[in-house]
Design an enzyme around this catalytic site. Structure first.
Site, PDB file in Angstrom:
ATOM      1  N   SER A 145      14.096   6.056   6.722  1.00  9.09           N
ATOM      2  CA  SER A 145      14.586   4.665   7.215  1.00  9.09           C
ATOM      3  C   SER A 145      16.316   4.159   7.076  1.00  9.09           C
ATOM      4  CB  SER A 145      14.196   3.162   5.406  1.00  9.09           C
ATOM      5  OG  SER A 145      12.778   3.592   6.250  1.00  9.09           O
ATOM      6  N   GLU A 164       1.515  -0.497   8.032  1.00  9.63           N
ATOM      7  CA  GLU A 164       1.887  -1.077   9.320  1.00  9.63           C
ATOM      8  C   GLU A 164       0.616  -1.244  10.251  1.00  9.63           C
ATOM      9  OE1 GLU A 164       4.954   0.224  12.133  1.00  9.63           O
ATOM     10  OE2 GLU A 164       5.175   1.895  10.432  1.00  9.63           O
ATOM     11  N   ALA A 219      13.382   7.544   2.518  1.00 11.73           N
ATOM     12  CA  ALA A 219      13.777   6.174   1.267  1.00 11.73           C
ATOM     13  C   ALA A 219      12.925   5.876   0.228  1.00 11.73           C
ATOM     14  CB  ALA A 219      13.609   4.813   1.839  1.00 11.73           C
TER      15      ALA A 219
HETATM   16  N1  ADE Z   1      11.218   2.411   0.260  1.00 10.76           N
HETATM   17  C1  ADE Z   1      12.387   2.600  -0.711  1.00 10.76           C
HETATM   18  N2  ADE Z   1      12.541   1.909  -2.044  1.00 10.76           N
HETATM   19  C2  ADE Z   1      10.701   1.864  -2.463  1.00 10.76           C
HETATM   20  C3  ADE Z   1       9.531   2.082  -3.468  1.00 10.76           C
HETATM   21  N3  ADE Z   1      10.900   0.399  -4.510  1.00 10.76           N
HETATM   22  N4  ADE Z   1       8.630   1.709  -3.525  1.00 10.76           N
HETATM   23  C4  ADE Z   1       8.418   2.131  -2.377  1.00 10.76           C
HETATM   24  N5  ADE Z   1       8.538   2.644  -0.837  1.00 10.76           N
HETATM   25  C5  ADE Z   1       9.917   2.548  -1.474  1.00 10.76           C
END
Ligand code: ADE
Length: 315
Positions: A35, A95, A122
Site C-alpha cells: 500500500s 476482497e 503496510a
Molecule cells: N495494515 C496496516 N496497519 C494494519 C493493522 N493495524 N492491522 C492489519 N493490517 C494493517
C-alpha cells in the site's frame, strides 16, 4: 483430483510471452509493492517498461481496493540492466478471493524465472518502541488463518512447484536479511530522519477490519511484532516453489494495546487523566493514515529496495 494451478499459470505465461519484449522476459528478481509503495516502479525500473494490467492476464485476481490498482511491470533494473518484474498493487484475501487466487501471481513469477522475491507491505506496529514510519524486516510469521486451515497450499499439491509438506522454519532468508541491514546503514537519510529499521515477526490476519484492542494484546502476547493482512500467503507459496524471500513491513500505525476506558467506571477521566473522547479515539487505525505513512516513507523504502536489488544482481 488434479491441481489446476500449473495449467492456469501456463496460460498466463503464454499471454505474457506474447506481449512482452524478449529482453524484459525472464526476470530473476520479483518485487511486490505494498500500500502506497507503488512509486517503487519509477525508482527501480526506468523506461522502457512493459505494463500489463491484472485485468488482462488470464486467471489473475482483480484488485478492488483504493490505492492497490493492479498491474505487472516488466523492465530492466537501473544499473546492470537485468530484467526485473514488479507487482504494483496486490490482491487481498479480504476482497473475497481464495488463498489460491491471491497467491496465483507468485506461481506466474516462478514460471517467468523469478528466483528472489522482495515483498513490501503496510503493517500495524505492536511494539511500543516502534514508531509510525519505521521499517521491519520480517524474520518469521504467525499465520493465524493458516493454523486454522485457511491455507494457500490446501488441496491437491502442485508437485511441479514443490513438496506436499514444505518446511517454513527457514522461510525468511538470513543472507538477504543481513544484506538489508548492512545496506540500510549505508543510506544517508539526512539529519532529521528518525526512521529506524527493526527485525521482527509478522502476524497475518484476514481483515478487512483492523484488530480490536484485545486482539492486539493477544497478538503481542503470542510474540508478534507487526500485524497485517497480506504477505504470509505469498511467502508460503514462494517458499513452496523454493524462491528466496525478503519481506519488509512499513509501520503505518501503532496498534492499540491499551484496554481503553471501561463502561463500569463513573469518572469521565481515564486512568491517565486524558479526556475520555481522546482516549477512545487514540490509535484508531484508518486506511487513509496507512496510505499517508506509505507516501512519507516511500523514498527510504525505494532506496533500500533498489540497493538490495543491485546487490542481489551483482552476486
Ligand atoms: N495494515 C496496516 N496497519 C494494519 C493493522 N493495524 N492491522 C492489519 N493490517 C494493517
Amino acid at each position: 483430483m488434479d491441481n489446476v494451478l500449473p495449467q492456469q499459470a501456463e496460460q498466463a505465461l503464454q499471454y505474457l510471452h506474447a506481449r512482452i519484449p524478449l529482453e524484459l522476459l525472464s526476470p530473476v528478481v520479483g518485487i511486490i509493492c505494498g500500500s502506497g509503495l507503488g512509486g517503487l516502479a519509477e525508482s527501480v525500473l526506468p523506461e522502457p517498461r512493459a505494463e500489463i494490467p491484472y485485468t488482462n492476464i488470464p486467471h489473475f485476481p482483480q484488485s478492488t481496493v483504493q490505492g492497490h490498482a493492479g498491474k505487472l511491470l516488466f523492465g530492466l533494473f537501473e544499473c546492470n540492466r537485468a530484467p526485473v518484474v514488479l507487482m504494483v498493487g496486490r490482491v487481498h484475501y479480504y476482497e473475497g478471493h481464495s488463498m489460491q487466487s491471491v497467491t496465483f501471481p507468485i506461481r506466474v513469477m516462478k514460471r517467468l524465472g523469478v528466483g528472489t522475491l522482495l515483498i513490501t507491505n503496510a503493517a500495524g506496529g505492536l511494539r511500543s518502541e516502534y514508531s509510525v514510519g519505521d521499517l521491519v524486516i520480517l524474520n518469521d510469521h504467525i499465520n493465524l488463518a493458516g493454523l486454522a486451515g485457511l491455507h494457500p497450499l490446501r488441496g491437491p499439491n502442485a508437485e511441479s512447484y514443490g513438496t506436499r509438506f514444505p518446511a517454513l522454519s527457514d522461510a525468511y532468508d538470513l543472507d538477504l536479511r543481513r544484506r538489508a541491514h548492512q545496506l540500510w546503514k549505508s543510506i544517508d537519510r539526512g539529519p532529521v530522519s528518525t526512521r529506524r529499521l527493526h527485525e521482527g515477526i509478522y502476524a497475518f490476519v484476514g481483515g478487512p477490519s483492523y484488530e480490536t484492542r484485545a486482539e492486539c494484546r493477544m497478538l503481542r502476547g503470542l510474540g508478534a511484532d507487526v500485524v497485517g493482512m497480506s504477505t504470509v500467503p505469498e511467502i508460503i507459496v514462494a517458499r513452496h516453489c523454493n524462491m528466496r524471500v525478503l519481506a519488509l513491513s512499513l509501520v503505518t500505525n501503532n496498534a492499540v494495546l491499551d484496554p481503553g476506558p471501561r463502561g463500569d467506571e463513573t469518572s469521565i477521566q481515564d486512568s491517565r487523566g486524558q479526556d475520555l473522547k481522546r482516549a477512545i479515539e487514540k490509535g484508531k487505525a484508518n486506511h487513509e493514515e496507512v496510505l499517508e505513512a506509505g507516501q512519507k516513507a516511500a523514498a527510504d523504502v525505494q532506496h533500500l529496495v533498489s540497493l538490495l536489488v543491485r546487490d542481489i544482481l551483482n552476486t
